[in-house]
Design a protein around this motif. Structure first.
Motif, mmCIF file in Angstrom:
data_model
loop_
_atom_site.group_PDB
_atom_site.id
_atom_site.type_symbol
_atom_site.label_atom_id
_atom_site.label_comp_id
_atom_site.label_asym_id
_atom_site.label_seq_id
_atom_site.Cartn_x
_atom_site.Cartn_y
_atom_site.Cartn_z
ATOM 1 N N GLU A 26 0.843 -1.199 0.000
ATOM 2 C CA GLU A 26 0.000 0.000 0.000
ATOM 3 C C GLU A 26 0.881 1.253 0.000
ATOM 4 O OE1 GLU A 26 -2.150 3.347 1.269
ATOM 5 O OE2 GLU A 26 -0.729 2.388 2.626
ATOM 6 N N ARG B 277 1.178 4.473 -2.836
ATOM 7 C CA ARG B 277 1.073 5.910 -2.559
ATOM 8 C C ARG B 277 2.340 6.659 -2.926
ATOM 9 N NH1 ARG B 277 1.072 6.930 2.777
ATOM 10 N NH2 ARG B 277 0.859 4.743 3.320
ATOM 11 N N ARG C 221 -6.867 -6.291 0.581
ATOM 12 C CA ARG C 221 -6.242 -4.965 0.539
ATOM 13 C C ARG C 221 -6.701 -4.142 1.728
ATOM 14 N NH1 ARG C 221 -4.683 -2.426 -4.058
ATOM 15 N NH2 ARG C 221 -5.508 -0.568 -3.066
ATOM 16 N N SER C 222 -5.842 -3.235 2.172
ATOM 17 C CA SER C 222 -6.233 -2.370 3.284
ATOM 18 C C SER C 222 -6.935 -1.104 2.788
ATOM 19 C CB SER C 222 -4.997 -1.987 4.103
ATOM 20 O OG SER C 222 -4.009 -1.455 3.250
ATOM 21 N N THR C 223 -6.918 -0.854 1.493
ATOM 22 C CA THR C 223 -7.657 0.286 0.941
ATOM 23 C C THR C 223 -8.558 -0.231 -0.177
ATOM 24 O OG1 THR C 223 -5.888 0.722 -0.642
ATOM 25 C CG2 THR C 223 -5.818 1.986 1.398
ATOM 26 N N THR C 224 -9.588 0.567 -0.511
ATOM 27 C CA THR C 224 -10.547 0.041 -1.483
ATOM 28 C C THR C 224 -10.167 0.372 -2.922
ATOM 29 O OG1 THR C 224 -11.834 2.027 -1.106
ATOM 30 C CG2 THR C 224 -12.554 0.038 0.063
#
Ligand SMILES: Cc1cc2nc3c(=O)[nH]c(=O)nc-3n(C[C@H](O)[C@H](O)[C@H](O)COP(=O)(O)OP(=O)(O)OC[C@H]3O[C@@H](n4cnc5c(N)ncnc54)[C@H](O)[C@@H]3O)c2cc1C
Length: 552
Positions: free
Chosen positions: A140, A144, A161-164
């Motif tokens: 992740e 970024r 995943r920790s984000t969508t």
């Protein structure tokens, strides 16, 4: 001066360390074999870039020895004889400057392949000492900081995943993807939208992609591509804590007869010997050269090579291999304007068979044939085996370049590590500086070709439904030289493994190896996202434990 940290190499395995540690206030030095370039130096010169030899050593001066199995025995061929270069970019940022940026994460089961499928005869697969869950925050982080563009859609074997969503929206796509998606639907396959390490929007001094049509194999002149140089080293330089010594070929890491490296010995372009002192050393020279450097750093205390009490340095090399295929599209599929729209991406892959019940499968990535007009024109110079000239050739080139496009596919399956795929050094083969070169034994496991064939046939089905003409493919047991990993396996057993779970040498407490060398298996994907993520993970560990590490 004694630096806090000395990093050998400046590619994907090095950038996260330079970025994080210099921002944490450590005095960091990078020793990079090649020169320093920036966006303004990069052009779309086809000959210079596709051969990459303006950015790599001349093979007569610095070569590799390729060991291949011929007529029942292993035969050594220096690469200046067969022109098969395993150098991928000797410049600031390394080969990450030239990557296409097709980015794939590994999946949780990739970390436990042996548990999942059991032992394959003749293969040396092993489970990883860490889990996907431990690496996920750093995948992740890579998204970024390096910059990954894409769109998450549902597909089989989706990793958690920790984000969508990805931090950057998808890059613009060519209309051919509609035909691709429709064909997949008809076949009950799931089209996977491939994320790219290419910015679709501006980010901190880097421009977004301007769809130049010349991406993979070319260095990026806008800064959109997430090379280690553009995404990590440039911001690290802005801290004032990073110093780069370019044209510095590190030939030895020197210990003081204890478990500590004191200095790195390097040669300038003129061959002058120089030294850099540091408290901590990070090796990230790309897998083949990292093993070579450790083996060449042998001394009285470490007669088998540095970090090599296990005898495992150089062993279990893996390559992200498979094969390639293609199909042709022309004005019977699209009008000319739509067909020839330049620069737009395909960004589709098939992952339905990443894991099958019976065997580990893989991925097929789809992309347009690189623009490269010289190479394309050159491929048209014969008709029925005879050279053609003048107007006939001119007409053929014009006709092809204005009415046809080739959709390629690249197959990626796990390269089964095995006892016949390794790096060694041999005093009989030395470069122009008198340093033993890397010998690369390139033995592949027969399973690789079986899986490659299986995946290629699925891709062919899609091309057929799309109505492509002249569909061909070739699956090969030969290693792609630009996608290398292994050689310094990490694991929990100091007798078997070179590195511990944090990629720290078991033998030399102030040495970490952070390019792809650590990987016991490679997953069925190109490696760079995993190399970046793991390097961020190691940087995090070093940052939190810096003082303790030096005392060990
Ligand atoms: C044409 C191309 C396309 C690619 N496409 C993709 C893709 O789509 N997706 C993907 O995931 N990956 C792709 N890759 C692979 C990707 O570039 C590599 O996986 C990644 O860069 C490897 O990182 P690394 O740190 O191991 O090596 P590198 O990035 O190559 O960095 C190694 C650095 O170490 C330096 N060095 C070597 N030896 C020494 C020494 N003795 N002393 C000092 N410095 C030294 C080198 O000069 C180099 O700068 C591609 C590569 C190429 C060439």
């Amino acid at each position: 001066m004694t630096y806090d940290v000395c990093i050998v190499g400046s590619g994907a395995g090095a950038g996260p360390l330079a970025y994080e540690l210099s921002r944490a206030g450590k005095k960091v030095v990078i020793l990079e074999k090649g020169d320093i370039y920036s966006e303004k130096d990069f052009s779309k010169d086809e000959i210079a870039y596709t051969k990459r030899d303006v950015f790599t050593p001349k093979l007569k001066d610095e070569y590799h020895v390729i060991e291949s199995f011929e007529e029942g025995k292993w035969v050594k061929t220096p690469s200046y004889e067969n022109n098969w270069s395993f150098w991928n970019g000797s410049l600031l940022g390394g080969s990450s400057n030239f990557m296409s940026g097709f980015f794939h994460r590994l999946k949780p089961n990739d970390f436990k392949l042996k548990t999942l499928y059991g032992a394959y005869e003749g293969a040396t697969i092993e489970d990883w000492p860490i889990t996907y869950e431990e690496l996920e925050p750093f995948y992740e982080r890579t998204e970024r900081i390096v910059g990954v563009s894409g769109e998450i859609t549902e597909y089989a074997h989706q990793e958690p995943r920790s984000t969508t969503q990805y931090p950057y929206p998808p890059l613009a796509e060519h209309p051919i993807v509609e035909n691709f998606d429709t064909a997949c639907k008809a076949l009950h396959f799931t089209p996977f939208k491939t994320p790219r390490a290419i910015l679709s929007e501006p980010k901190e001094g880097r421009n977004p992609c301007y769809y130049s049509n010349y991406c993979g194999s070319y260095a990026c002149s806008s800064g959109a591509k997430g090379s280690s140089r553009a995404a990590l080293i440039q911001p690290a330089l802005a801290t004032g804590n990073l110093h780069i010594i370019a044209n510095a070929f590190v030939v030895k890491l020197e210990t003081d007869n204890t478990r500590t490296i004191k200095r790195a010995q390097y040669l300038t372009q003129e061959g002058t010997k120089k030294y850099v002192h540091a408290k901590l050393f990070i090796l990230a020279a790309q897998a083949v050269e990292s093993s070579r450097l450790l083996l060449n750093s042998k001394n009285k205390a470490f007669p088998k090579g540095l970090a090599n009490s296990s005898g495992a340095v150089g062993k279990n090399m893996v390559f992200s291999g498979g094969g390639i295929g293609s199909g042709e599209f022309d004005l019977s599929h699209f009008n000319q304007e739509a067909l020839l729209q330049a620069g737009l991406f395909v960004n589709r892959a098939l992952k339905d068979w990443y894991f099958t019940k019976e065997f580990k499968g893989g991925v097929v990535d789809f992309l347009f044939e690189h623009a490269n007009p010289i190479r394309r024109a050159n491929s048209l110079k014969r008709e029925d085996g005879t050279l053609i000239f003048g107007k006939k050739l001119q007409d053929k080139i014009f006709q092809t370049l204005t009415t046809k496009r080739v959709l390629n596919f690249e197959v990626f399956n796990d390269w089964m590590p095995n006892d016949n795929c390794f790096v060694s050094v041999d005093e009989a083969y030395k470069d122009k500086y008198g340093i033993p070169v890397a010998n690369i034994r390139i033995g592949a496991h027969p399973q690789d070709v079986i899986v490659g064939e299986f995946l290629a046939k699925k891709a062919v089905q899609v091309l057929e439904i799309m109505g492509a003409k002249n569909i061909t493919y070739a699956i090969s047991p030969l290693p792609p030289q630009n996608l290398q990993a292994g050689g310094c396996r990490f694991g929990n057993d100091p007798k078997k493994h070179v590195l511990n779970r944090y990629c720290q040498s078991y033998d030399i407490h102030n040495l970490f190896v952070t390019d792809g060398s650590f990987m016991p298996t490679g997953g069925s994907v190109p490696y760079t996202w995993t190399i970046y993520a793991n390097a961020f993970r190691v940087a995090d560990y070093i940052q939190k434990n810096f003082d303790t590490l030096l005392k060990t």
